[in-house]
Design a protein around this motif. Structure first.
Motif, short mmCIF file in Angstrom:
data_model
loop_
_atom_site.label_atom_id
_atom_site.label_comp_id
_atom_site.label_asym_id
_atom_site.label_seq_id
_atom_site.Cartn_x
_atom_site.Cartn_y
_atom_site.Cartn_z
N SER A 1 16.89 -17.46 -2.03
CA SER A 1 15.88 -18.20 -1.27
C SER A 1 15.77 -17.62 0.14
O SER A 1 16.78 -17.33 0.79
CB SER A 1 16.27 -19.68 -1.19
N ASN A 2 14.51 -17.46 0.58
CA ASN A 2 14.22 -17.07 1.96
C ASN A 2 14.92 -15.78 2.35
O ASN A 2 15.38 -15.62 3.48
CB ASN A 2 14.62 -18.20 2.92
N GLU A 3 14.97 -14.84 1.42
CA GLU A 3 15.58 -13.54 1.68
C GLU A 3 14.56 -12.61 2.32
O GLU A 3 13.37 -12.65 2.01
CB GLU A 3 16.11 -12.93 0.38
N ARG A 4 14.99 -11.77 3.23
CA ARG A 4 14.07 -10.87 3.92
C ARG A 4 13.63 -9.73 3.00
O ARG A 4 14.43 -9.18 2.24
CB ARG A 4 14.72 -10.30 5.18
N LEU A 5 12.36 -9.38 3.09
CA LEU A 5 11.84 -8.25 2.34
C LEU A 5 12.50 -6.95 2.80
O LEU A 5 12.89 -6.80 3.96
CB LEU A 5 10.33 -8.13 2.52
N ALA A 6 12.61 -6.02 1.90
CA ALA A 6 13.21 -4.73 2.23
C ALA A 6 12.37 -3.96 3.23
O ALA A 6 12.89 -3.27 4.10
CB ALA A 6 13.41 -3.91 0.95
N HIS A 7 11.04 -4.05 3.10
CA HIS A 7 10.13 -3.41 4.02
C HIS A 7 8.98 -4.36 4.32
O HIS A 7 8.53 -5.10 3.43
CB HIS A 7 9.56 -2.09 3.46
N ALA A 8 8.51 -4.34 5.54
CA ALA A 8 7.37 -5.19 5.94
C ALA A 8 6.09 -4.52 5.48
O ALA A 8 5.60 -3.57 6.09
CB ALA A 8 7.37 -5.39 7.45
N VAL A 9 5.55 -4.96 4.36
CA VAL A 9 4.32 -4.39 3.81
C VAL A 9 3.27 -5.49 3.72
O VAL A 9 3.57 -6.68 3.54
CB VAL A 9 4.55 -3.79 2.41
N SER A 10 2.03 -5.11 3.84
CA SER A 10 0.93 -6.05 3.68
C SER A 10 -0.35 -5.27 3.39
O SER A 10 -0.63 -4.26 4.07
CB SER A 10 0.75 -6.89 4.96
N PRO A 11 -1.09 -5.68 2.39
CA PRO A 11 -0.80 -6.81 1.49
C PRO A 11 0.19 -6.40 0.39
O PRO A 11 0.51 -5.22 0.24
CB PRO A 11 -2.17 -7.12 0.91
N PRO B 1 0.82 -1.21 0.00
CA PRO B 1 0.00 0.00 0.00
C PRO B 1 0.85 1.26 0.00
O PRO B 1 1.88 1.35 0.67
CB PRO B 1 -0.80 -0.13 1.30
N GLY B 2 0.43 2.24 -0.80
CA GLY B 2 1.16 3.48 -0.88
C GLY B 2 2.43 3.40 -1.70
O GLY B 2 3.20 4.35 -1.74
N GLY B 3 2.68 2.26 -2.35
CA GLY B 3 3.87 2.13 -3.18
C GLY B 3 5.13 1.81 -2.42
O GLY B 3 6.23 1.88 -2.98
N VAL B 4 5.02 1.43 -1.13
CA VAL B 4 6.22 1.08 -0.36
C VAL B 4 6.81 -0.22 -0.91
O VAL B 4 6.11 -1.23 -0.99
CB VAL B 4 5.88 0.93 1.13
N PRO B 5 8.09 -0.23 -1.30
CA PRO B 5 8.64 -1.42 -1.95
C PRO B 5 8.94 -2.55 -0.96
O PRO B 5 9.62 -2.34 0.05
CB PRO B 5 9.94 -0.90 -2.59
N ALA B 6 8.42 -3.73 -1.27
CA ALA B 6 8.78 -4.92 -0.50
C ALA B 6 10.12 -5.49 -0.97
O ALA B 6 10.89 -6.01 -0.17
CB ALA B 6 7.69 -5.98 -0.64
#
Length: 502
Positions: free
Chosen positions: A490-500, A430-435
């Motif tokens: 594999s199993n790399e952490r997202l840059a930002h915690a976004v949902s959905p 949401p809001g264009g925040v990059p995951a």
């Protein structure tokens, strides 16, 4: 100059649009570098499809200073289709003494017609007062003369074309106008747009959200109000009934006094009174290229096609505006306006209209960074092509999908990079925040952003199709990446915690 307007002017603003004789006509005001500082002129461009435009041509040339006083063309609306079908170009003109309109005919083919004066104030309508151009009544074309008289009777057009209301005798038609303080008078009556509500009332919206109604076809108007929920600056608001029978307001949602006019948004509703579902029309703001006076940042001074000056082909909403008062933009908003995506995505570009924009995709296509749907060389199918030769801007496409916690995204891409260029793909919330962000670098590396570091995880071959697959999970904040079927991350952490993810 040969790549822009032919003059080397860097101030371009206040555009207007018409669709006439199977062609779009787009005109705008232009000055060497500063707002409203002479010399200045009006230029125009034409297009068959609203995507590819011809080189600008001069519509109203610079008027020499007279008696040491600078002169200036300027208007909010430049086009009017007359009752007999001919197209008039109209531009307001003002110096210390004269308030007038210049008018000329734009033919379907051939040279522009000569410029004439239309003086709205009759006692000023003399050749002795201003010999620069003849009066419209001196034209030998009776159809043109009648079209000019129509223009002088068309209150709604004149109120859009020029400001300040005194041209339309506001005090007589709006007694409350005398009660407004100077600041209100400055704001009210500038840059009107009009549309007709289902109850027959004409809705008028001006700068600073001044809103008024007429129940008698524009003869008289209600006392204006400023709706508390409509936050706008002195940039324009465009109100229009769309082809599906709904209503749209397009504007910059910022409070008065705020300088950056950003982003340009649209809200829609059923009755012309209540609006909802704010969505972005234009969110990009490149760096300002050139210095200049009063050059507010962002997309601004939006106009659509006034109904008597159209409609364009299809159902979509066409909007014109300037960005940073340097670049003139046109946006095509699909109607009905899509406020949310549903279902899975399974896109190709085979059904795209020629080499035009791709439906279901938000396409950001500057003149020097074009985005088109084109045939793939040596293949039978088509693809979405992004090019970029603009040092201040970029080519960008966005595909919104239904928000979800887990997303599996696959696509094919062919990159032909040049030095210093990157092709970046983001999955956002949401809001264009990059995951996450995946980068195809010009040296052939495939990389991703880990915090502030760009980490290479694979290689690709230029000018070859590359299959990319991303699996992302907002719940665990993890993702994986595969290139041509081989998992490289594999199993790399997202840059930002976004949902959905969307």
């Amino acid at each position: 100059p040969e790549l822009s307007d032919g003059f080397g002017y860097t101030y371009h603003h206040s555009p207007d649009l018409v669709f006439w004789n199977e062609r779009f006509y787009l005109a705008w005001k232009s000055n060497p570098k500063d707002e409203d500082i002479p010399p200045g002129h009006i230029v125009f461009s034409t297009s068959r499809d609203g995507v590819d435009w011809g080189f600008p041509k001069l519509l109203f040339p610079t008027v020499p200073a007279r008696g040491g006083r600078p002169t200036e063309w300027g208007a909010r609306s430049y086009f009017r289709v007359a009752n007999d079908g001919r197209l008039l170009a109209v531009a307001g003109f003002r110096d210390e003494e004269v308030v007038a309109f210049g008018v000329r005919e734009i033919p379907a083919e051939g040279e522009l017609g000569p410029i004439y004066w239309i003086f709205h104030v009759p006692e000023r309508a003399t050749r002795e007062h201003d010999p620069l151009f003849p009066l419209y009544t001196e034209s030998e074309d009776p159809g043109f003369v009648e079209a000019c008289r129509e223009t002088l009777r068309d209150r709604l057009f004149l109120e859009q074309a020029y400001d300040y209301g005194q041209l339309l005798e506001l005090d007589a038609r709006m007694p409350w106008h005398r009660q407004l303080n100077p600041e209100q008078k400055f704001g009210f009556g500038k840059a009107f747009s009009f549309c007709r509500r289902p109850d027959g009332a004409i809705l008028a919206v001006a700068k600073l959200a001044w809103t008024t109604l007429s129940f008698d076809g524009g003869e008289t108007w209600t006392r204006p109000v400023q709706p508390e929920t409509l936050n706008v600056s002195r940039s324009k608001i465009w109100a229009q009934r769309t082809s599906d029978g709904l209503y749209a307001l397009v504007y910059d949602p910022i409070k008065p006094g705020d300088s950056p006019r950003w982003p340009l948004v649209i809200v829609t509703g059923e009755d012309g009174v209540l609006y909802r579902d704010m969505r972005t029309v234009h969110e990009e703001v490149p760096r300002r290229r050139y210095i200049g006076l009063h050059k507010n940042m962002g997309p601004q001074y939006v106009r659509g096609i006034w109904p008597p000056n159209g409609p364009p082909p299809g159902d979509d909403l066409r909007l014109v505006y300037s960005v940073n008062k340097e670049d003139i933009w046109i946006s095509r908003v699909p109607v009905p306006v899509q406020v949310r995506a549903q279902g899975n995505v399974d896109d190709d570009f085979e059904a795209a209209e020629g080499e035009g924009p791709a439906r279901s995709w938000n396409v950001y296509s500057p003149l020097w960074a074009p985005v088109r749907v084109v045939p793939v060389p040596g293949e039978k199918n088509t693809a979405l092509r992004l090019q970029d030769a603009d040092p201040y801007d970029w080519a960008r496409v966005t595909r919104v999908f239904e928000g979800r916690t887990k997303a599996r995204i696959g696509f094919r891409v062919m990159a032909d990079p040049v030095e210093g260029s990157h092709l970046e793909t983001e999955v956002v919330g949401p809001g264009g925040v990059p995951a996450l962000r995946i980068v195809l670098a010009p040296d052939g590396g495939v990389a991703f952003h880990r915090k502030t570091e760009l980490v290479e995880v694979g290689r690709y071959r230029a000018s070859r199709w590359v299959g990319v697959e991303i699996e992302a999970d907002a719940a665990t904040q993890r993702f994986s990446l595969s290139i041509d079927g081989r998992e490289v991350l594999s199993n790399e952490r997202l840059a930002h915690a976004v949902s959905p993810l969307e």
